[in-house]
Design an enzyme around this catalytic site. Sequence first.
Site, PDB file in Angstrom:
ATOM      1  N   GLU A 186       0.829  -1.210   0.000  1.00  0.00           N
ATOM      2  CA  GLU A 186       0.000   0.000   0.000  1.00  0.00           C
ATOM      3  C   GLU A 186       0.870   1.269   0.000  1.00  0.00           C
ATOM      4  OE1 GLU A 186      -2.850  -0.303   3.203  1.00  0.00           O
ATOM      5  OE2 GLU A 186      -4.139  -1.568   1.990  1.00  0.00           O
TER       6      GLU A 186
ATOM      7  N   GLU B  83      -6.797  -7.756  -0.534  1.00  0.00           N
ATOM      8  CA  GLU B  83      -7.208  -7.688   0.864  1.00  0.00           C
ATOM      9  C   GLU B  83      -8.655  -7.236   0.957  1.00  0.00           C
ATOM     10  OE1 GLU B  83      -4.814  -5.240   3.395  1.00  0.00           O
ATOM     11  OE2 GLU B  83      -2.935  -6.040   2.593  1.00  0.00           O
TER      12      GLU B  83
HETATM   13  C1  GLA Z   1      -4.232  -2.515   5.084  1.00  0.00           C
HETATM   14  C2  GLA Z   1      -2.895  -3.219   5.259  1.00  0.00           C
HETATM   15  C3  GLA Z   1      -2.954  -4.406   6.148  1.00  0.00           C
HETATM   16  C4  GLA Z   1      -3.857  -4.155   7.331  1.00  0.00           C
HETATM   17  C5  GLA Z   1      -5.215  -3.766   6.840  1.00  0.00           C
HETATM   18  C6  GLA Z   1      -6.210  -3.577   7.973  1.00  0.00           C
HETATM   19  O1  GLA Z   1      -4.917  -2.950   3.999  1.00  0.00           O
HETATM   20  O2  GLA Z   1      -2.319  -3.597   4.027  1.00  0.00           O
HETATM   21  O3  GLA Z   1      -1.645  -4.690   6.595  1.00  0.00           O
HETATM   22  O4  GLA Z   1      -3.321  -3.138   8.107  1.00  0.00           O
HETATM   23  O5  GLA Z   1      -5.110  -2.558   6.142  1.00  0.00           O
HETATM   24  O6  GLA Z   1      -7.498  -3.352   7.488  1.00  0.00           O
END
Ligand code: GLA
Length: 636
Positions: free
Chosen positions: A119, A275
């Site tokens: 991210e 995710e």
């Molecule tokens: C992001 C991160 C993860 C986690 C999620 C929690 O997407 O990539 O490591 O912290 O948020 O929702």
Amino acid sequence: MQEAGVNLVSLGVFSWAFLEPRPGQFEFSWLDHVMDLLHEHGVSVNLATATASPPPWLAHYHPETLPLTAEGVRLWPGGRQHYCPSSPVYRDHAVRLVRNLAERYSDHPALAMWHVNNEYGCHVSQCYCDVSAEAFRGWLRERYGDVDALNEAWGTAFWSQRYSDFAEINPPRRAPTFPNPTQALDFKRFSSDALLECFELERAILRELTPGVPLTTNFMGFFKPVDYWKWARREDIVSHDHYSDPDDPEAHVGAAMSYDLMRSLGGGQPWLLMEQSPGHVNWRERNLVKPPNQMRLWSYQAVARGADGVMFFQWRASKAGAEKFHAGMIPHGGTETRVWREVADLGRELAGLGELDGTRSSADVAILFDWNSWWALETSSKPSVDVRQLEQLLSYYHVLFQANVPVDFVSADGDLSPYRVVLAPNLYLASKETARRVADHVASGAKFVTSFFSAIVDENDHVYLGGYPGPWRDLLGIVVEEFVPFPEGHEGTIRAALGKVWNCSIWSEVVALRGAEAMATFEGGICKGLAAVTRNEVGAGAAYYLATRPAQSFMADLLGGVCRDGGVEGFSAPAGVEVARRSGGEHDFTFYLNHRDVAVEVERVPGGDDLLGARTTSNKMRLGPFGVAVIRSESA
Ligand code: GLA
């Protein structure tokens, strides 16, 4: 994992401190063990390069790697992502870690994909430290060549801002008042590029050592700081993290919009939902759970809009740390839990959907979307703070979503030729080239809709003179003389030719017709009686213009009519049911997604079976609360 049909695991995302516990000392035995274990049990690995969160020792020995905010506040270790993207020290350490990892695992049979960083820009998207300032100056030298060209582009004649040397230039650190808008815009461009350079450094090593292994980095939908158009063409597959809020009754609309963006970023290739949460998150003020079947429904929503894989953050809910109250596929309570059962059921079900591999979606409607324009639109000192890019975008997208009209997003330099309808919600910054390509496309028969405060400035954020919107006056058949934004919360009204009246908000303006016809006029205020919505015929096409933000019901009527004119049809379905299609070979796969918590009866496409098992003899089928069906039929 086998019970839930898990076949790909993201591994090691925040493990730098374990992989390199002391500078230059690598410790891989624990990762070897996990990689081997996964492989022995038939699970592949999306191996993270682990560079998103440096270990505390990096800041201890090299405090200059810590990022600085515009206010001059240093961001310390203790959370995550505490690095200045331009720091050569951070970059050298990241590169060394990635090289060691790639050398160690290049031949490991579990390695299926690289997960680069994580991210990018999530917590620290811009750094204002001295190292970043120097890098910014380098970026500017490359863009402008000499300081005179920069002065011209930044309009520094104003407020005594003229620079005589690049050395005098800084990031737009906290200043007494509004920063120079082009400086602010360029800093956003630079900051996105600085992160991209980090990505490129890692990518080069991975390409060198593991040329056959695909790589990705996880995007975050309409994430403002990073220009994903530039990034997507440098990765093998687009991947996306999306956390729909169960507390938001419209969450699925925003989700659909981001999924369409992901598909579009990859040029229509399948993408990966990297995710989502199996249930709740931990980072909202109130973290609502997904009621039974909603996780399944939302997973299929991604598949319907082009995802070929559905993953979760996270495997096991942790017992310590800042995310211990974030849902996991295995909750604190273990496998005797509803969340686990739903996860395992979904995994088993997805395993039976191999037929969808290689199928694609197609759209006749394109939305022009450009990060540069978004950045420029939302820098300070504009006619109204109420003009927000995503709000305007959603006012268009929402209508198409409700009518189940497939939509692609297209970049400012993207190919418009496949689209019969092109929409440009508040494209404030448009180069002459972009403006011309849209005009040519309309002349060749497309329908076009845009809103107020579009094509107002060029790439340098300089206003096109001679009446707004400079390069689109001919296309739209209008000239705008004056912006007349509304006071906060004010609602005006517009009246259509047949007498029907709608509310409008945010904006009005003084529009003179130069060939266009008025479809609606303002009812009151300074603009009373003047055109609020116009239509201009151009060659075989037509260009529509909104001089205000009309009520959604008006948007639905207008865009519905434009689509009909353009020969574009949506899939019909009762309210609350989303329909999307993937096609390939001889088959269409039509997804029906019931976003309501009550059962509905749906008239489905004729013929074919529901891949998810529901037997339907007639063309009517019942979808339970949050129910899903995927109908396979002969291709249309
Ligand atoms: C992001 C991160 C993860 C986690 C999620 C929690 O997407 O990539 O490591 O912290 O948020 O929702």
